[in-house]
Design a protein around this motif. Structure first.
Motif: not given
Length: 223
Positions: A132-147
């Motif tokens: 979801x990194x391209x949705x918003x600057x906020x999402x780009x900065x948040x760490x995703x759960x490890x997959x």
């Protein structure tokens, strides 16, 4: 030992080597199959493997446990696990699911208290929908759960195959064929048309795994 017994022995050992959250996720998926739902199961567990909640797909159910979703397109296995986790609860849980999460579930996982998501079977239809990194600057900065996934062994193939058994979704099947998943779609169709699916559903999931092991190995080798 003949091929059938050797395959069953191998499947039994692989099953025994799984941790309990993985085994429970597959049991939940099998219960979904028996109940006429899309066969996907999921489990939330602590880092040490203690199961917090387990749930299955309930899209066709007319009722369900308190706190779970049923009879709706929202009633995916992962959603039903996440729906039972308290708001702002610990954020280091592991989610184990038998199939790669779809767009809806990936978004819910991102908002939930999940540190790691493990999935067994690949679902190319939804591949990449977790980003979801391209949705918003906020999402780009948040760490995703490890997959972690998909699994590269027969259990990974089994997780994907289960999701294609039982409930027939022609558009989804056609999309999977276009993505190169025709062999597993064809096997699921043959099992249903030959009457073997009903016999498989009467087995426990680990017994069905042993029965299907040679076919799973063929699909695994054909990747």
């Amino acid at each position: 030992m003949d091929v059938t017994r050797a395959s069953q022995a191998t499947a039994a050992q692989v099953w025994a080597d799984l941790d309990e959250p993985w085994r429970e996720a597959f049991r939940q998926a099998w219960e979904a199959l028996r109940a006429g739902n899309i066969p996907v199961g999921a489990v939330a567990s602590s880092q040490d493997g203690t199961i917090v909640h387990a749930a299955r797909n309930r899209v066709h159910d007319k009722d369900g446990p308190a706190g779970e979703i049923f009879g709706s397109a929202l009633a995916h296995a992962e959603m039903n696990v996440l729906a039972r986790l308290p708001f702002r609860s610990q954020r280091n849980l592991v989610l184990s699911t038998t199939l790669q999460p779809c767009l809806q579930c990936a978004a819910a996982i991102r908002l939930g208290p999940i540190a790691t998501v493990r999935f067994a079977g690949a679902d190319r239809y939804w591949d990449g929908c977790h980003d979801f990194a391209m949705l918003s600057p906020r999402e780009a900065q948040r760490a995703q759960p490890a997959r972690e996934g998909p699994r590269s062994d027969e259990l990974g193939v089994f997780g994907a195959l289960m999701s294609r058994m039982g409930v027939r979704r022609p558009r989804y099947e056609e999309a999977l064929r276009e993505l190169g998943e025709g062999p597993s779609v064809d096997l699921a169709r043959r099992l249903a048309e030959d009457g073997k699916l009903e016999r498989l559903a009467a087995m426990e999931v680990n017994e069905a795994l042993g029965y299907l092991w040679p076919r799973l190995t063929e699909l695994c080798s054909a990747r």
